[in-house]
Design a protein around this motif. Structure first.
Motif, PDB file in Angstrom:
ATOM      1  N   LEU A   1      -8.945   4.438   6.097  1.00 26.10           N
ATOM      2  CA  LEU A   1      -8.041   4.867   5.019  1.00 26.10           C
ATOM      3  C   LEU A   1      -8.772   5.695   3.961  1.00 26.10           C
ATOM      4  CD1 LEU A   1      -6.213   1.447   4.643  1.00 26.10           C
ATOM      5  CD2 LEU A   1      -5.242   3.518   5.639  1.00 26.10           C
ATOM      6  N   THR A   2     -10.045   5.998   4.212  1.00 25.67           N
ATOM      7  CA  THR A   2     -10.806   6.711   3.179  1.00 25.67           C
ATOM      8  C   THR A   2     -10.301   8.136   3.019  1.00 25.67           C
ATOM      9  OG1 THR A   2     -12.481   7.242   4.817  1.00 25.67           O
ATOM     10  CG2 THR A   2     -12.878   5.326   3.430  1.00 25.67           C
TER      11      THR A   2
ATOM     12  N   GLY B   1      -9.139  -0.316   0.096  1.00 27.59           N
ATOM     13  CA  GLY B   1      -9.301   1.001   0.734  1.00 27.59           C
ATOM     14  C   GLY B   1     -10.672   1.198   1.352  1.00 27.59           C
ATOM     15  N   ASN B   2     -11.624   0.346   0.983  1.00 22.36           N
ATOM     16  CA  ASN B   2     -12.973   0.442   1.549  1.00 22.36           C
ATOM     17  C   ASN B   2     -13.167  -0.459   2.767  1.00 22.36           C
ATOM     18  OD1 ASN B   2     -13.653   2.169  -0.576  1.00 22.36           O
ATOM     19  ND2 ASN B   2     -14.255   0.451  -1.902  1.00 22.36           N
TER      20      ASN B   2
ATOM     21  N   SER C   1      -6.625   6.578   0.494  1.00 17.22           N
ATOM     22  CA  SER C   1      -7.177   5.384  -0.153  1.00 17.22           C
ATOM     23  C   SER C   1      -7.463   5.563  -1.641  1.00 17.22           C
ATOM     24  CB  SER C   1      -8.443   4.929   0.565  1.00 17.22           C
ATOM     25  OG  SER C   1      -9.474   5.867   0.383  1.00 17.22           O
ATOM     26  N   ASN C   2      -7.688   6.791  -2.100  1.00 20.38           N
ATOM     27  CA  ASN C   2      -8.007   6.926  -3.530  1.00 20.38           C
ATOM     28  C   ASN C   2      -6.773   7.106  -4.407  1.00 20.38           C
ATOM     29  OD1 ASN C   2      -7.385   9.503  -2.833  1.00 20.38           O
ATOM     30  ND2 ASN C   2      -9.295  10.439  -3.534  1.00 20.38           N
TER      31      ASN C   2
ATOM     32  N   TRP D   1       0.838  -1.209   0.000  1.00 17.43           N
ATOM     33  CA  TRP D   1       0.000   0.000   0.000  1.00 17.43           C
ATOM     34  C   TRP D   1       0.874   1.261   0.000  1.00 17.43           C
ATOM     35  CZ3 TRP D   1      -5.434   0.505   0.302  1.00 17.43           C
ATOM     36  CH2 TRP D   1      -5.909   1.790   0.587  1.00 17.43           C
TER      37      TRP D   1
END
Ligand SMILES: [Fe+2]
Ligand SMILES: [Fe+2]
Length: 368
Positions: free
Chosen positions: A288-289, A273-274, A300-301, A165
């Motif tokens: 992580l949003t 990430g969701n 996350s994006n 990540w």
């Protein structure tokens, strides 16, 4: 258990002949395929080197192991699996998770079967791991057949490395330069956690209630990160071994299958990430949003690879998959899967077999 090659030759004269006739040979394959519908299996009539066969054999083994683990996920939460708390937990990551899980499983099985069929078409030894199918899997009985099947991989004591990540979000570092990266979910990497329901209580058959029970959601979150861990490994593995392939058709196979591993990884990267933020005992999934302040290393994006250093720091940064260094990659992949906990319970013979395949793949040299 050294693999031996009998049907594969690598005479220098033969190789230089092949080099000179490469373009003509490629054209011939196209004509043959058009005229009689032959598949590409062995259609170029070229021999492959011992090194190419060794690389393909390690990939076949990796694909067999991938198929086994993805099959377990599919039985419990794929498109045809019944509704359950676990499946609902995975759907929290994306409504299409069951479809993606089933499709990833189909893909791995196709890779395994194709590579072995190709090896066979070249008179090379194929890979069979059935003798090592000895592990007990999930003891869920609410889905028929799950508890009785023996497995090659163990999904119930995983230590999931989540440093991919941060590795893909770094714009200054690259593992091929010796850099290491922090985990996005440190507790998941530090402990031993199940990514599948071990019993009916963890499955919660028929339950579609949201929010999902915290422990069951934690199992689903673990699976979500494990999916990406597995596929980022495939992403790097194929690109790394490609650099030592000799035959252009084998290169085509490695690049073409490797590309789908990248597609898998990208999909799972987005979904992980969701993962629902939660604490389940020692396991903590952070939020992580992107709608809360995050350092870029965690946001996350940011699912596209951040451009980073590549080959030499004298070049501009470049958006790339990473790592792709080829030296020792197969042995490294076997070690990473072992450290993941996938083989807990496997026999010494299994590790010897896998390590032999890895060492032989790592010894392969590009001969053109
Ligand atoms: Fe695969
Ligand atoms: Fe894969």
């Amino acid at each position: 258990m050294k693999q031996s090659e009998t049907a594969i030759r690598k005479h220098a004269g033969r190789r230089s002949f092949l080099r000179n006739s490469l373009a003509a040979s490629a054209a011939t394959v196209g004509v043959e395929m058009m005229s009689n519908g032959l598949s590409a299996l062995g259609a170029d009539n070229q021999e492959i080197t011992e090194g190419d066969a060794a690389i393909l054999r390690f990939l076949a083994a990796a694909e067999i192991l991938e198929t086994d683990l993805w099959q377990q996920y599919t039985e419990l939460t794929g498109q045809d699996a019944p509704a359950s708390g676990y499946k609902t937990g995975l759907i929290q990551l994306d409504g299409d998770m069951p479809q993606y899980i089933s499709d990833n499983t189909d893909d791995e099985q196709s890779h395994e079967l194709f590579i072995n069929a190709y090896l066979k078409s070249k008179g090379a030894k194929t890979v069979d791991l059935e003798q090592f199918r000895t592990l007990e899997g999930s003891q869920v009985t609410d889905i028929p057949g799950v508890a009785s099947r023996k497995r090659l991989t163990n999904l119930m004591q995983l230590s999931v490395d989540t440093s991919w990540w941060t590795r893909y979000r770094s714009d200054t570092q690259n593992p091929d330069f010796g850099d290491t990266f922090p985990n996005a979910v440190p507790t998941l990497a530090a402990g031993k956690f199940t990514a599948i329901p071990r019993n009916n209580a963890e499955l919660e058959i028929g339950n579609t209630n949201v929010p999902v029970d915290t422990h069951v959601q934690a199992i689903a979150n673990t699976a979500g990160f494990h999916f990406a861990f597995i596929e980022q490994g495939g992403t790097s593995l194929y690109a790394s071994v490609a650099q030592r392939v000799s035959n252009v058709e084998v290169l085509r196979i490695v690049l073409s299958i490797g590309g789908t591993e990248i597609m898998h990884f990208q999909t799972w990267h987005d979904k992980a990430g969701n993962a629902v933020p939660l604490t389940d005992g020692a396991l903590v999934f952070p939020d992580l949003t992107a709608d809360i302040p995050q350092p870029e290393t965690l946001q996350s994006n940011l699912i596209m690879p951040e451009p980073t250093i590549f080959l030499s720091k004298k070049f501009p940064v470049c958006s790339i998959i990473r790592p792709t260094a080829t030296k020792g990659v197969a042995t490294g992949a076997a070690k990473a899967l072992t450290a993941d906990g996938l083989f807990i319970g496997q026999t010494p013979d299994f590790f010897e077999f896998l390590n032999d395949l890895a060492e032989e793949a790592d010894a392969a040299q590009r001969e053109i």
